[in-house]
Design a protein around this motif. Structure first.
Motif, mmCIF file in Angstrom:
data_model
loop_
_atom_site.group_PDB
_atom_site.id
_atom_site.type_symbol
_atom_site.label_atom_id
_atom_site.label_comp_id
_atom_site.label_asym_id
_atom_site.label_seq_id
_atom_site.Cartn_x
_atom_site.Cartn_y
_atom_site.Cartn_z
ATOM 1 N N ALA A 117 0.417 -1.156 -0.693
ATOM 2 C CA ALA A 117 -0.016 -0.079 0.270
ATOM 3 C C ALA A 117 0.654 1.257 0.029
ATOM 4 C CB ALA A 117 -0.366 0.280 1.093
ATOM 5 N N LEU A 118 1.554 1.006 0.929
ATOM 6 C CA LEU A 118 2.658 2.171 0.844
ATOM 7 C C LEU A 118 3.928 2.497 -0.591
ATOM 8 C CD1 LEU A 118 4.127 4.210 2.606
ATOM 9 C CD2 LEU A 118 6.199 2.940 2.854
ATOM 10 N N VAL A 119 3.805 1.650 -0.992
ATOM 11 C CA VAL A 119 4.587 1.699 -2.370
ATOM 12 C C VAL A 119 3.766 2.649 -3.658
ATOM 13 C CG1 VAL A 119 5.997 0.807 -3.743
ATOM 14 C CG2 VAL A 119 6.477 -0.094 -1.892
ATOM 15 N N ARG A 120 2.237 1.762 -3.608
ATOM 16 C CA ARG A 120 0.970 2.265 -4.406
ATOM 17 C C ARG A 120 1.493 3.504 -4.459
ATOM 18 N NH1 ARG A 120 -0.525 -2.804 -3.518
ATOM 19 N NH2 ARG A 120 -2.044 -1.822 -1.875
ATOM 20 N N LEU A 121 1.488 4.434 -3.418
ATOM 21 C CA LEU A 121 1.560 5.464 -3.085
ATOM 22 C C LEU A 121 2.439 6.663 -3.447
ATOM 23 C CD1 LEU A 121 0.126 5.724 1.316
ATOM 24 C CD2 LEU A 121 -1.758 6.452 -0.774
ATOM 25 N N THR A 122 3.358 5.868 -3.295
ATOM 26 C CA THR A 122 4.157 6.881 -4.120
ATOM 27 C C THR A 122 4.051 7.079 -5.770
ATOM 28 O OG1 THR A 122 5.759 4.902 -5.080
ATOM 29 C CG2 THR A 122 6.236 5.504 -2.901
ATOM 30 N N ARG A 123 3.014 6.033 -6.178
ATOM 31 C CA ARG A 123 2.962 6.183 -7.041
ATOM 32 C C ARG A 123 2.426 8.197 -7.691
ATOM 33 N NH1 ARG A 123 -0.526 1.356 -10.309
ATOM 34 N NH2 ARG A 123 -1.659 1.873 -8.099
ATOM 35 N N ASP A 124 1.932 8.496 -6.930
ATOM 36 C CA ASP A 124 0.539 9.636 -7.124
ATOM 37 C C ASP A 124 0.621 11.070 -5.606
ATOM 38 O OD1 ASP A 124 -1.180 8.812 -8.886
ATOM 39 O OD2 ASP A 124 -2.241 7.315 -7.426
ATOM 40 N N GLU A 125 2.097 10.320 -4.907
ATOM 41 C CA GLU A 125 2.233 11.217 -3.698
ATOM 42 C C GLU A 125 3.781 11.637 -4.218
ATOM 43 O OE1 GLU A 125 0.709 13.190 -1.757
ATOM 44 O OE2 GLU A 125 -1.436 12.051 -1.931
ATOM 45 N N ALA A 169 18.613 -0.862 -9.474
ATOM 46 C CA ALA A 169 17.288 -0.957 -10.071
ATOM 47 C C ALA A 169 16.440 -2.165 -10.061
ATOM 48 C CB ALA A 169 17.461 -0.589 -11.772
ATOM 49 N N ALA A 170 16.670 -3.437 -9.825
ATOM 50 C CA ALA A 170 16.378 -4.804 -10.110
ATOM 51 C C ALA A 170 15.507 -4.821 -8.848
ATOM 52 C CB ALA A 170 16.795 -6.135 -9.873
ATOM 53 N N LEU A 171 16.234 -4.178 -6.938
ATOM 54 C CA LEU A 171 16.004 -4.332 -6.136
ATOM 55 C C LEU A 171 14.265 -3.177 -6.490
ATOM 56 C CD1 LEU A 171 17.961 -4.483 -3.994
ATOM 57 C CD2 LEU A 171 16.293 -6.579 -4.295
ATOM 58 N N ARG A 172 14.236 -2.204 -7.157
ATOM 59 C CA ARG A 172 13.371 -1.405 -6.763
ATOM 60 C C ARG A 172 11.832 -1.325 -7.937
ATOM 61 N NH1 ARG A 172 11.900 2.944 -9.803
ATOM 62 N NH2 ARG A 172 13.993 2.832 -10.982
ATOM 63 N N ALA A 173 12.301 -2.479 -8.790
ATOM 64 C CA ALA A 173 11.531 -2.763 -9.948
ATOM 65 C C ALA A 173 10.794 -3.960 -9.299
ATOM 66 C CB ALA A 173 12.176 -2.224 -11.219
ATOM 67 N N ALA A 174 11.036 -4.292 -8.060
ATOM 68 C CA ALA A 174 9.973 -5.669 -8.516
ATOM 69 C C ALA A 174 9.658 -5.268 -7.235
ATOM 70 C CB ALA A 174 12.041 -6.660 -7.656
ATOM 71 N N ILE A 175 10.037 -4.797 -6.192
ATOM 72 C CA ILE A 175 9.210 -4.270 -5.260
ATOM 73 C C ILE A 175 7.456 -3.934 -5.550
ATOM 74 C CG2 ILE A 175 8.850 -3.073 -3.059
ATOM 75 C CD1 ILE A 175 11.352 -3.681 -2.219
ATOM 76 N N GLU A 176 8.127 -2.612 -6.828
ATOM 77 C CA GLU A 176 7.003 -1.987 -7.225
ATOM 78 C C GLU A 176 6.286 -3.094 -8.379
ATOM 79 O OE1 GLU A 176 9.137 1.295 -9.796
ATOM 80 O OE2 GLU A 176 9.315 2.909 -7.925
ATOM 81 N N HIS A 177 6.811 -3.244 -8.973
ATOM 82 C CA HIS A 177 5.969 -4.621 -9.788
ATOM 83 C C HIS A 177 4.760 -5.456 -8.476
ATOM 84 C CE1 HIS A 177 5.217 -7.199 -13.006
ATOM 85 N NE2 HIS A 177 5.258 -7.904 -12.059
ATOM 86 N N TYR A 178 5.997 -5.781 -7.378
ATOM 87 C CA TYR A 178 4.379 -6.878 -6.348
ATOM 88 C C TYR A 178 3.781 -5.926 -5.519
ATOM 89 C CZ TYR A 178 3.848 -7.959 -1.847
ATOM 90 O OH TYR A 178 3.336 -8.114 -0.686
ATOM 91 N N GLU A 195 5.001 -14.340 -3.265
ATOM 92 C CA GLU A 195 4.454 -13.328 -4.289
ATOM 93 C C GLU A 195 5.412 -12.215 -4.407
ATOM 94 O OE1 GLU A 195 3.586 -11.453 -7.582
ATOM 95 O OE2 GLU A 195 2.456 -13.579 -7.048
ATOM 96 N N LEU A 196 5.853 -11.553 -3.495
ATOM 97 C CA LEU A 196 6.637 -10.976 -3.342
ATOM 98 C C LEU A 196 8.506 -11.458 -3.482
ATOM 99 C CD1 LEU A 196 8.484 -8.129 -2.748
ATOM 100 C CD2 LEU A 196 8.208 -8.545 -0.529
ATOM 101 N N THR A 197 8.212 -12.803 -2.770
ATOM 102 C CA THR A 197 10.001 -13.955 -3.258
ATOM 103 C C THR A 197 10.205 -14.200 -4.382
ATOM 104 O OG1 THR A 197 9.845 -14.585 -1.136
ATOM 105 C CG2 THR A 197 11.217 -16.178 -2.274
ATOM 106 N N ALA A 198 9.207 -14.844 -4.816
ATOM 107 C CA ALA A 198 9.238 -15.179 -6.590
ATOM 108 C C ALA A 198 9.563 -13.963 -7.227
ATOM 109 C CB ALA A 198 7.635 -15.355 -6.982
ATOM 110 N N THR A 199 8.818 -12.434 -7.106
ATOM 111 C CA THR A 199 8.927 -11.913 -7.789
ATOM 112 C C THR A 199 11.013 -11.377 -7.891
ATOM 113 O OG1 THR A 199 7.153 -10.562 -7.924
ATOM 114 C CG2 THR A 199 8.995 -8.749 -8.213
ATOM 115 N N LEU A 200 11.039 -10.715 -6.561
ATOM 116 C CA LEU A 200 12.437 -10.460 -6.268
ATOM 117 C C LEU A 200 13.414 -11.881 -6.240
ATOM 118 C CD1 LEU A 200 12.845 -10.035 -2.241
ATOM 119 C CD2 LEU A 200 13.360 -7.704 -4.188
ATOM 120 N N ARG A 201 12.780 -13.115 -6.344
ATOM 121 C CA ARG A 201 13.917 -13.758 -7.149
ATOM 122 C C ARG A 201 13.717 -13.931 -9.536
ATOM 123 N NH1 ARG A 201 15.356 -18.287 -5.137
ATOM 124 N NH2 ARG A 201 15.042 -19.254 -2.854
ATOM 125 N N SER A 202 12.964 -13.132 -9.099
ATOM 126 C CA SER A 202 13.113 -13.302 -10.960
ATOM 127 C C SER A 202 14.088 -11.810 -11.640
ATOM 128 C CB SER A 202 11.591 -13.026 -11.744
ATOM 129 O OG SER A 202 10.496 -14.237 -11.183
#
Length: 212
Positions: A117-125, A169-178, A195-202
């Protein structure tokens, strides 16, 4: 002859206690931001949730958006230490994910639902977005130093600098994608963790593979 005057009042706070207060303020700010929005949240409300004054909040942070920095910063040194310990032949994604237990909150401090929820807020704030990006920008040199130490080369060489940029960049992209992916979903904690672990792994596997 008068007795020497001693210091009165409360003893000064230790650095450990200051860090604890920063984290308490950060968590309260996140809960309020997620619950009622950034615009509706005031310094007074954040302070009240922690049991301190708004003046104390501003003593630790220059703005309400910056209150979340300790949560964004959590884990950076732990991740850097993992990079230093990474040995040739071991997949980066296995080393990083296995080095940090599931409940220790790899990249930030809140639970997974709050993190999303916090990371999603960074899209519009814009204020939160700036803090989010600045945190990763400041983490990159730490990752470069860790990778340089692992390779036995100076930290200012090009290779660890580029590798750190890719990793960061991969860490940030993975968390935002998640965060974007789970928006509106009501998955339980175990599913969200997986889900988060799988996204980080990928994401980290892509970094390890390079741009071939």
């Amino acid at each position: 002859m008068t007795a020497a005057s001693g210091r009165t009042g409360r003893p000064p706070l230790t650095e450990e206690r200051k860090a604890e207060i920063r984290l308490e303020i950060a968590q309260a700010a996140v809960d309020l931001f997620v619950g009622q929005g950034v615009a509706a949240t005031t310094g007074e409300q954040i302070g009240r949730a922690v049991g301190v004054s708004a003046r104390t909040v501003w003593r630790y942070f220059p703005s309400k958006e910056s209150c979340v920095r300790p949560l964004f910063e959590a884990g950076i040194e732990q991740i850097a230490a993992t990079l230093r310990a990474w040995r040739p032949g071991r997949p980066l994604e296995d080393v990083l994910v296995r080095a940090v237990p599931a409940d220790s909150r790899l990249v930030t401090g809140p639970d997974r639902a709050t993190l999303g929820a916090l990371v999603r807020l960074t899209r519009d704030e814009p204020g939160l977005r700036a803090v989010w990006l600045q945190t990763y920008d400041e983490a990159e040199p730490a990752f470069a130093r860790a990778l340089a130490e692992r390779a036995g080369v100076p930290a200012d060489e090009l290779a660890p600098t580029v590798q750190a940029a890719m990793f960061n960049a991969a860490l940030r992209a993975a968390i935002e994608h998640y965060a974007w992916r789970i928006e509106g979903e009501s998955a339980d904690a175990t599913t969200a963790e997986a889900e988060l672990t799988a996204t980080l792994r990928s994401a980290l596997a892509l970094v390890a593979a390079g741009l071939a």
